[in-house]
Structure formats: C-alpha cells, structure tokens
Design a protein around this motif. Structure first.
Motif, PDB file in Angstrom:
ATOM      1  N   LYS A  17      18.599  78.874  19.736  1.00 29.06           N
ATOM      2  CA  LYS A  17      18.454  77.682  18.900  1.00 29.06           C
ATOM      3  C   LYS A  17      17.104  77.004  19.101  1.00 29.06           C
ATOM      4  O   LYS A  17      16.585  76.360  18.179  1.00 29.06           O
ATOM      5  CB  LYS A  17      19.601  76.706  19.138  1.00 29.06           C
ATOM      6  CG  LYS A  17      19.731  76.163  20.546  1.00 29.06           C
ATOM      7  CD  LYS A  17      21.007  75.332  20.653  1.00 29.06           C
ATOM      8  CE  LYS A  17      21.306  74.927  22.056  1.00 29.06           C
ATOM      9  NZ  LYS A  17      22.595  74.215  22.156  1.00 29.06           N
ATOM     10  N   SER A  21      21.377  75.645  14.363  1.00 27.54           N
ATOM     11  CA  SER A  21      20.783  76.659  13.487  1.00 27.54           C
ATOM     12  C   SER A  21      19.859  75.956  12.505  1.00 27.54           C
ATOM     13  O   SER A  21      20.176  74.869  12.013  1.00 27.54           O
ATOM     14  CB  SER A  21      21.862  77.422  12.724  1.00 27.54           C
ATOM     15  OG  SER A  21      22.690  78.133  13.616  1.00 27.54           O
ATOM     16  N   TRP A  22      18.753  76.622  12.201  1.00 28.08           N
ATOM     17  CA  TRP A  22      17.677  75.947  11.483  1.00 28.08           C
ATOM     18  C   TRP A  22      17.206  76.741  10.278  1.00 28.08           C
ATOM     19  O   TRP A  22      17.140  77.969  10.319  1.00 28.08           O
ATOM     20  CB  TRP A  22      16.493  75.711  12.428  1.00 28.08           C
ATOM     21  CG  TRP A  22      16.916  75.010  13.664  1.00 28.08           C
ATOM     22  CD1 TRP A  22      17.241  75.574  14.864  1.00 28.08           C
ATOM     23  CD2 TRP A  22      17.134  73.605  13.817  1.00 28.08           C
ATOM     24  NE1 TRP A  22      17.638  74.605  15.757  1.00 28.08           N
ATOM     25  CE2 TRP A  22      17.578  73.386  15.144  1.00 28.08           C
ATOM     26  CE3 TRP A  22      16.987  72.519  12.962  1.00 28.08           C
ATOM     27  CZ2 TRP A  22      17.881  72.126  15.630  1.00 28.08           C
ATOM     28  CZ3 TRP A  22      17.285  71.259  13.455  1.00 28.08           C
ATOM     29  CH2 TRP A  22      17.717  71.066  14.772  1.00 28.08           C
ATOM     30  N   GLN A  23      16.823  76.026   9.233  1.00 34.32           N
ATOM     31  CA  GLN A  23      16.139  76.644   8.108  1.00 34.32           C
ATOM     32  C   GLN A  23      14.712  76.989   8.544  1.00 34.32           C
ATOM     33  O   GLN A  23      14.135  76.320   9.397  1.00 34.32           O
ATOM     34  CB  GLN A  23      16.091  75.687   6.918  1.00 34.32           C
ATOM     35  CG  GLN A  23      17.442  75.275   6.387  1.00 34.32           C
ATOM     36  CD  GLN A  23      17.304  74.269   5.263  1.00 34.32           C
ATOM     37  OE1 GLN A  23      16.464  74.417   4.376  1.00 34.32           O
ATOM     38  NE2 GLN A  23      18.128  73.226   5.299  1.00 34.32           N
ATOM     39  N   ASP A  73      20.716  74.132   9.273  1.00 38.52           N
ATOM     40  CA  ASP A  73      21.533  74.957   8.396  1.00 38.52           C
ATOM     41  C   ASP A  73      22.935  74.364   8.396  1.00 38.52           C
ATOM     42  O   ASP A  73      23.703  74.557   9.341  1.00 38.52           O
ATOM     43  CB  ASP A  73      21.550  76.402   8.898  1.00 38.52           C
ATOM     44  CG  ASP A  73      22.347  77.331   7.997  1.00 38.52           C
ATOM     45  OD1 ASP A  73      23.107  76.829   7.146  1.00 38.52           O
ATOM     46  OD2 ASP A  73      22.204  78.557   8.145  1.00 38.52           O
ATOM     47  N   HIS A 123      22.563  69.881  15.450  1.00 35.23           N
ATOM     48  CA  HIS A 123      22.319  71.177  14.826  1.00 35.23           C
ATOM     49  C   HIS A 123      21.856  72.204  15.858  1.00 35.23           C
ATOM     50  O   HIS A 123      21.131  71.877  16.802  1.00 35.23           O
ATOM     51  CB  HIS A 123      21.274  71.039  13.718  1.00 35.23           C
ATOM     52  CG  HIS A 123      21.849  70.470  12.459  1.00 35.23           C
ATOM     53  ND1 HIS A 123      22.218  71.244  11.383  1.00 35.23           N
ATOM     54  CD2 HIS A 123      22.150  69.196  12.116  1.00 35.23           C
ATOM     55  CE1 HIS A 123      22.708  70.471  10.431  1.00 35.23           C
ATOM     56  NE2 HIS A 123      22.679  69.218  10.852  1.00 35.23           N
ATOM     57  N   LEU A 143      25.577  75.091   6.960  1.00 33.81           N
ATOM     58  CA  LEU A 143      26.704  76.016   6.946  1.00 33.81           C
ATOM     59  C   LEU A 143      27.099  76.459   8.349  1.00 33.81           C
ATOM     60  O   LEU A 143      28.175  77.030   8.540  1.00 33.81           O
ATOM     61  CB  LEU A 143      26.371  77.248   6.095  1.00 33.81           C
ATOM     62  CG  LEU A 143      26.094  76.973   4.611  1.00 33.81           C
ATOM     63  CD1 LEU A 143      25.691  78.256   3.893  1.00 33.81           C
ATOM     64  CD2 LEU A 143      27.317  76.338   3.938  1.00 33.81           C
ATOM     65  N   LYS A 144      26.235  76.198   9.321  1.00 33.83           N
ATOM     66  CA  LYS A 144      26.503  76.645  10.689  1.00 33.83           C
ATOM     67  C   LYS A 144      26.708  75.485  11.659  1.00 33.83           C
ATOM     68  O   LYS A 144      26.570  75.639  12.858  1.00 33.83           O
ATOM     69  CB  LYS A 144      25.362  77.540  11.172  1.00 33.83           C
ATOM     70  CG  LYS A 144      25.242  78.822  10.366  1.00 33.83           C
ATOM     71  CD  LYS A 144      24.124  79.700  10.872  1.00 33.83           C
ATOM     72  CE  LYS A 144      24.024  80.965  10.040  1.00 33.83           C
ATOM     73  NZ  LYS A 144      22.892  81.817  10.455  1.00 33.83           N
ATOM     74  N   VAL A 145      27.032  74.346  11.107  1.00 27.81           N
ATOM     75  CA  VAL A 145      27.275  73.162  11.944  1.00 27.81           C
ATOM     76  C   VAL A 145      28.692  73.223  12.487  1.00 27.81           C
ATOM     77  O   VAL A 145      29.636  73.553  11.773  1.00 27.81           O
ATOM     78  CB  VAL A 145      27.073  71.873  11.124  1.00 27.81           C
ATOM     79  CG1 VAL A 145      27.599  70.667  11.865  1.00 27.81           C
ATOM     80  CG2 VAL A 145      25.604  71.674  10.815  1.00 27.81           C
ATOM     81  N   HIS A 146      28.840  72.903  13.757  1.00 28.65           N
ATOM     82  CA  HIS A 146      30.171  72.836  14.352  1.00 28.65           C
ATOM     83  C   HIS A 146      30.937  71.647  13.798  1.00 28.65           C
ATOM     84  O   HIS A 146      30.359  70.619  13.441  1.00 28.65           O
ATOM     85  CB  HIS A 146      30.071  72.692  15.875  1.00 28.65           C
ATOM     86  CG  HIS A 146      29.438  73.859  16.556  1.00 28.65           C
ATOM     87  ND1 HIS A 146      29.997  75.117  16.550  1.00 28.65           N
ATOM     88  CD2 HIS A 146      28.289  73.963  17.257  1.00 28.65           C
ATOM     89  CE1 HIS A 146      29.227  75.946  17.224  1.00 28.65           C
ATOM     90  NE2 HIS A 146      28.174  75.270  17.662  1.00 28.65           N
ATOM     91  N   LYS A 147      32.242  71.782  13.762  1.00 28.81           N
ATOM     92  CA  LYS A 147      33.093  70.660  13.386  1.00 28.81           C
ATOM     93  C   LYS A 147      32.899  69.542  14.406  1.00 28.81           C
ATOM     94  O   LYS A 147      32.725  69.796  15.595  1.00 28.81           O
ATOM     95  CB  LYS A 147      34.556  71.121  13.371  1.00 28.81           C
ATOM     96  CG  LYS A 147      35.540  70.056  12.963  1.00 28.81           C
ATOM     97  CD  LYS A 147      36.963  70.596  12.988  1.00 28.81           C
ATOM     98  CE  LYS A 147      37.946  69.486  12.654  1.00 28.81           C
ATOM     99  NZ  LYS A 147      39.348  69.972  12.720  1.00 28.81           N
TER     100      LYS A 147
END
Length: 196
Positions: free
Chosen positions: A77, A22-24, A176, A20, A178-182
C-alpha cells in the motif's frame, strides 16, 4: 459566530471517509501539497510551537529509500501510494519559539527540560498529523495513516544528520473506493465520554 459545515462536507471529512490501502495511479500535483501544508500550519499547537516536520515522498527513489523501514504488511500500500508523508517532529522545535510565540520566553520552558520538550513535540506533532488528515480530505484526497515501521531505521535513513525524528506515516492519494474495507465499529458515547 461560525456556520456549521453542511452534511456533504461532514461526510467527506468524517462519516463517509475511510482509511485507504489501495490507490488510483494518479499523481498529486506539487501545488496541492503546498496548499495542504498551508492549511495544516494553521491548526493550533501549544504555545504555537509547531513541532511537526513533514517529508512528502512522491518519487520512486524516495519510496525505495523508505522501503527497508516498512513492515511487510505496509509494503504494497505504501509502494503504490502516490505520496507517503513522514510525519516527524523536530527535537529542537523550541529554537523557533522566539518568532512563533513572542509573548514569553517560551524557549526556556524546553531547553531546561528535555522531558517536557519530548512530550510537547510528540503531542503536538501528532495533532498536526491529524490536521493533515482532515485537510487532505477537505482538499479531495484520501488518506491511510499508519504505524508499522522501524522507527530507528527510518530515522537513520532520513534524519541521521538532523534533529528530526519520525512520529508516524500517512499515505496520501486518490483511493480506490472499490477496495475500501467496511467501516469497523466505534465505541458509543457512553463507553468513551463523560460530561461533568
């Protein structure tokens, strides 16, 4: 005999887990950090040498202290992660061996060979860092291990008056999704393994 983990557990640890970036905005309770270490410390190291040392940075003050040592690609990050772990090793880890490994005079194996001490500290602290990633995932946290820092500067900032030295960094928190790379490709068994 132990029982294999079920599919959902394996997914959480490996097949569905991601690095990851991006973080909540959600803090990690200090009690969970203690629980995390209580799992990590049980992972095997050679002669139970346990050379890893961990600095859990959770405060804005700690992040600002770390910031000058980070590469530009790791700034955002890391500054937004609820926790960044400095995975370090103790150059004099062998001082604890009389207690950690009482079956032999293991301390002498390393006091007589700085090269063996360094190699053992790096290899086994890397293992312990990997245990931390797996344990964090098992406890419901997401991770972002990374290089991309100035080791000399980081050691000056955090370990100037100690025998600790940085190995690598791990961002921890609640990612997060929704912002994880494939997921990137991995090598196939035949490309990286042999059975003899």
């Amino acid at each position: 005999m132990t029982t294999p983990l079920d599919t959902s557990s394996l997914e959480q640890l490996f097949s569905e887990a991601h690095t990851h970036v991006s973080w909540q905005d959600k803090a990690i309770p200090e009690s969970l950090i203690h629980q995390l270490y209580d799992l990590v410390k049980l992972g095997p190291t050679s002669a139970n040498c346990c050379p890893a040392r961990f600095v859990f940075i959770t405060s804005d003050e700690g992040r600002e202290k770390l910031k000058p040592a980070l590469s530009s690609g790791n700034l955002e990050k890391t500054m937004t992660a609820p926790c960044t772990v400095i995975v370090a090793y103790d150059e004099t880890f062998y001082e604890h061996l009389p207690m950690l490994f009482p079956y032999a005079d293991a301390k002498s194996w390393f006091t007589s060979s700085p090269e063996a001490a360094y190699e053992t500290a790096m290899r086994n602290s890397s293992l312990q860092g990997a245990y931390l990633i797996s344990a964090a995932r098992a406890l419901g946290l997401d991770t972002g291990p990374m290089s991309g820092f100035d080791a000399k500067r980081l050691n000056e900032l955090f370990f100037a008056d100690s025998t600790w030295k940085v190995n690598f960094l791990i961002n921890l928190g609640y990612g997060d999704g929704l912002k994880v790379h494939k997921r990137l490709p991995r090598l196939e068994f035949e490309q990286s393994c042999q059975i003899l």
